[in-house]
Write an enzyme that holds these catalytic residues in place. Structure first.
Site, PDB file in Angstrom:
ATOM      1  N   ASP A 234       0.864  -1.183   0.000  1.00 33.86           N
ATOM      2  CA  ASP A 234       0.000   0.000   0.000  1.00 33.86           C
ATOM      3  C   ASP A 234       0.902   1.235   0.000  1.00 33.86           C
ATOM      4  OD1 ASP A 234      -2.211   1.610   0.139  1.00 33.86           O
ATOM      5  OD2 ASP A 234      -2.617   1.261   2.262  1.00 33.86           O
ATOM      6  N   LYS A 241      -1.776  10.264   8.762  1.00 36.44           N
ATOM      7  CA  LYS A 241      -2.095   9.659  10.051  1.00 36.44           C
ATOM      8  C   LYS A 241      -2.142  10.734  11.147  1.00 36.44           C
ATOM      9  CE  LYS A 241      -2.797   5.424   8.921  1.00 36.44           C
ATOM     10  NZ  LYS A 241      -3.231   5.815   7.562  1.00 36.44           N
TER      11      LYS A 241
END
Length: 365
Positions: A234, A241
């Site tokens: 990914d 985040k």
């Protein structure tokens, strides 16, 4: 008393987005290491299969292209990536870093705010580090899993956790009662999924202890195999985040990412100040929990607003902050010596706040 369940997540240092954050902050560290107060850094990173791209704008940044490549490879190696799809020695690196806009420099050369924006700081007495319990335990489990990875080659660097805590009592003022759900997904060697699940459960029990009961539900690598991980599985990008970086959604987030930015960017420095203020309010027993918002305009030295929400005397707290604390970007930088702090990359993993030996987590006005 009303019970409710609140959930937060964390990611490991080997998660693709966190790799990107660490690379961006490693370049901030390298730029600030030259101790030039006029250095400015705003660098984004993209990682994918054996690829790292860095882009952004800098001023008085004395790190050459070869050194940038070395920093990137070293960081990836330290994280632990020597896999076919992402290997520190096989990376294709694209560098698109350029000089800072002269228009933006007008606002920051005299230490006005590097951009407009809103920043939040929060603290509560749920944990010794004055962080909400769900994000605290989500981080701590992954720290424990990393220690287990050092002595168990079946584990890979990429991992995520998600902890659901049951509270008794009102929002913000509730008591931590138990752990309702535990979700852990960890990368592992081929054929070692059951060993990985066992180690993940071991990490959870080590950290959560008596908060786990017979009704606690575990989801350990719930989709099965997690062999292909990291940027090969990914893509990762700096700043994806931001909720992991702060309070796990338990408190507001202003929206701006921290990593890749030098401390003249209030997205980073003012968020650190807001956390320090909230933590000291709670440590001083002025309130059991405190949420503080600061806002800034580009090029302007003082915040455009200060907002305090707590279960204490909000007006008194706000008045004290306004009268006693220098909230200008320069005042914040000087308070925490942020231009001479060159360990941002190490401390951008497992949140920027909590049980960390960093200047903005110190107690004392």
């Amino acid at each position: 008393m009303i019970n409710y369940v609140f959930t937060s997540e964390s990611v490991s240092d080997g998660h693709p987005d966190k790799i990107a954050d660490q690379i961006s902050d490693a370049l901030v560290d390298a730029g600030l290491a030259y101790a030039d107060p006029s250095t400015r850094v705003a660098i984004e990173t993209l990682v994918s299969t054996n690829l790292v791209m860095v882009a952004g704008e800098v001023k008085n940044f004395y790190v050459d292209g070869e050194t940038i490549n070395d920093i990137i490879r070293s960081k990836v190696r330290d994280i632990g990536y020597e896999q076919d799809g992402f290997h520190w020695d096989k990376l294709q690196i694209f560098n698109r870093i350029h000089n800072q806009s002269a228009d933006i420099a007008l606002g920051t050369d005299n230490f006005g705010a590097g951009d407009q924006g809103i920043m939040f700081g929060y603290a509560c007495n749920h944990t010794p580090g004055m962080m909400p319990a769900p994000i605290h335990y989500s981080h701590t489990i992954l720290k424990e899993l990393k220690e287990l990875r050092k002595v168990n080659s079946v584990l890979g660097p990429d991992a995520k956790s998600q902890i659901s805590i049951e509270y008794e009592g009102a929002r913000n003022e509730g008591i931590v009662k138990r752990v309702d759900q535990v979700v852990i997904s960890t990368q592992h060697a081929e054929g070692e999924i059951e060993a990985a699940r066992a180690l993940a459960k071991q990490a959870a029990h080590t950290v959560l202890g008596d908060l786990i009961d017979e009704d606690t539900v575990f989801y350990l690598n719930p989709t099965g195999n997690f062999v292909i991980g990291g940027p090969d599985g990914d893509a990762g990008v700096t700043g994806r985040k931001i909720i992991v970086d702060t309070y796990g959604g338990f408190a507001p987030h202003g929206g701006g990412a921290f990593s890749g930015k030098d401390p003249t960017k209030v997205d980073r420095s003012a968020a650190y100040m807001a956390r320090w203020l909230a933590k000291n309010v709670v440590a001083d027993e002025m309130a059991d929990w405190c949420n503080i918002q600061l806002s800034y305009a580009i090029g302007v030295k003082q915040p455009t607003s200060i907002y305090v929400e707590s279960n204490g005397h909000n007006r008194s707290i706000e008045r004290f902050i306004r009268n006693e604390i220098d909230l200008s970007p320069k005042g914040i930088i000087d308070k925490f010596d942020l231009l001479n702090y060159t360990n941002y990359s190490e401390n951008c993993v497992y949140g920027h706040f909590g049980d960390k030996d960093v200047p903005w987590e110190k107690i004392g006005w």
